[in-house]
Design a protein around this motif. Structure first.
Motif, PDB file in Angstrom:
ATOM      1  N   MET A   1       0.967  -1.032  -0.057  1.00  0.00           N
ATOM      2  CA  MET A   1      -0.018   0.027  -0.086  1.00  0.00           C
ATOM      3  C   MET A   1       1.008   1.455   0.015  1.00  0.00           C
TER       4      MET A   1
ATOM      5  N   THR B   1       1.548   4.945   0.384  1.00  0.00           N
ATOM      6  CA  THR B   1       0.746   6.074   0.904  1.00  0.00           C
ATOM      7  C   THR B   1       1.178   7.329   0.086  1.00  0.00           C
TER       8      THR B   1
ATOM      9  N   LEU C   1      -1.636  -6.554   4.369  1.00  0.00           N
ATOM     10  CA  LEU C   1      -1.065  -5.236   3.527  1.00  0.00           C
ATOM     11  C   LEU C   1       0.113  -4.910   4.252  1.00  0.00           C
TER      12      LEU C   1
ATOM     13  N   ILE D   1       2.041  -1.595   4.545  1.00  0.00           N
ATOM     14  CA  ILE D   1       2.087   0.114   4.376  1.00  0.00           C
ATOM     15  C   ILE D   1       3.565   0.509   4.156  1.00  0.00           C
TER      16      ILE D   1
ATOM     17  N   GLU E   1       5.730   4.168   2.999  1.00  0.00           N
ATOM     18  CA  GLU E   1       5.761   5.838   2.828  1.00  0.00           C
ATOM     19  C   GLU E   1       7.129   6.004   2.203  1.00  0.00           C
TER      20      GLU E   1
ATOM     21  N   VAL F   1      -5.060   0.757  11.018  1.00  0.00           N
ATOM     22  CA  VAL F   1      -5.383   0.682   9.770  1.00  0.00           C
ATOM     23  C   VAL F   1      -6.894   0.400   9.763  1.00  0.00           C
TER      24      VAL F   1
ATOM     25  N   GLY G   1       5.090  -2.115   9.113  1.00  0.00           N
ATOM     26  CA  GLY G   1       3.890  -1.775   8.409  1.00  0.00           C
ATOM     27  C   GLY G   1       3.094  -2.844   7.958  1.00  0.00           C
TER      28      GLY G   1
ATOM     29  N   VAL H   1      -4.883   5.026   7.414  1.00  0.00           N
ATOM     30  CA  VAL H   1      -3.947   4.980   8.363  1.00  0.00           C
ATOM     31  C   VAL H   1      -4.098   6.139   9.348  1.00  0.00           C
TER      32      VAL H   1
END
Length: 245
Positions: A20, A22, A48, A50, A52, A73, A99, A123
């Motif tokens: 995912m 972000t 998932l 997550i 960044e 989440v 994450g 999130v």
């Protein structure tokens, strides 16, 4: 409504985990085939990871796992008929620092056939409910023709359902505190005014049930007028009247 051909961001997987990103724009959509399912499906689990951007504005910089310590989440979106659905209580942390989470989607997510109009994983900070980031995703609910797809229009939130269950058995003193939690939940639903109005209506209905003594109160005088009230376990305490053994 987002169709599969309209998705602009390819879904990348890292083992069983869907990555995912972000950093994608709110107008972009990641099509998530593994979320697609038949009408009436329940218990579908998605994994998932997550990610960044590192501390750099350079889009070529490699993404890094988002540390989810103190965060959680949830999933929310509008299905093919525009009904708002939200799932927050079934998220399980697999590895916070990497994450990685898993989310189990209930039957209510798959009650109206067609592609979701919009959907996202959000999130947020657990304390204060501050939104950190969202990832738009697309998926579809299929009619497998094994049964008639009637469809439902009531909004669904597992957080709301959990509070409603507590409200059914609340003491008079607890009702006010639960109503405050309902208000916090409704305030956190920012997607459209229709979502807030619908949840407010559900809250009003259940608050009225308490006032009308339509649900049992732990410290209230309850009268059960139905012909068949079942108690799964033995009843402990003083009783009067007629019993059938």
């Amino acid at each position: 409504m987002t169709e599969k051909n309209d998705a602009t961001i390819p879904l990348i997987k890292h083992g069983q985990f869907a990555v995912m990103d972000t950093t994608i724009k709110s107008t972009d959509v990641m099509w998530f085939d593994e979320m697609s399912g038949d009408y009436g499906d329940g218990g579908r689990t998605v994994y998932l990871e997550i990610k960044e951007r590192a501390l750099s504005n350079d889009p070529k910089t490699e993404l890094k796992p988002m540390d989810l310590t103190g965060r959680d989440v949830r999933f929310q979106g509008h299905d093919a008929r525009g009904v708002f659905n939200r799932v927050a209580l079934s998220t399980k942390m697999i590895d916070q620092t990497k994450g990685r989470v898993e989310i189990t989607l209930p039957r209510q997510i798959y009650r109206n056939e067609g592609a979701y109009q919009n959907a996202e994983f959000e999130v947020y900070e657990v304390d204060g409910d501050t939104r950190i980031s969202t990832v738009p995703v697309g998926f579809e609910v299929y009619n497998n023709h094994a049964h008639i797809a009637i469809g439902e229009m009531a909004p669904f939130s597992d957080e709301f359902e959990a509070l409603k269950a507590k409200l059914e058995t609340a003491t008079v003193d607890e009702v006010e505190k639960l109503n405050a939690k309902f208000s916090e939940l409704i305030a956190s639903v920012k997607t459209t005014n229709n979502n807030v109005d619908a949840l407010n209506q559900l809250l009003a209905t259940w608050t009225q049930n308490i006032a009308d003594k339509a649900v049992a109160l732990l410290n209230g005088d309850n009268q059960f007028t139905g012909k068949n009230n079942s108690f799964t376990y033995p009843v402990s305490g003083f009783m009067t009247g007629i019993t059938n053994k």
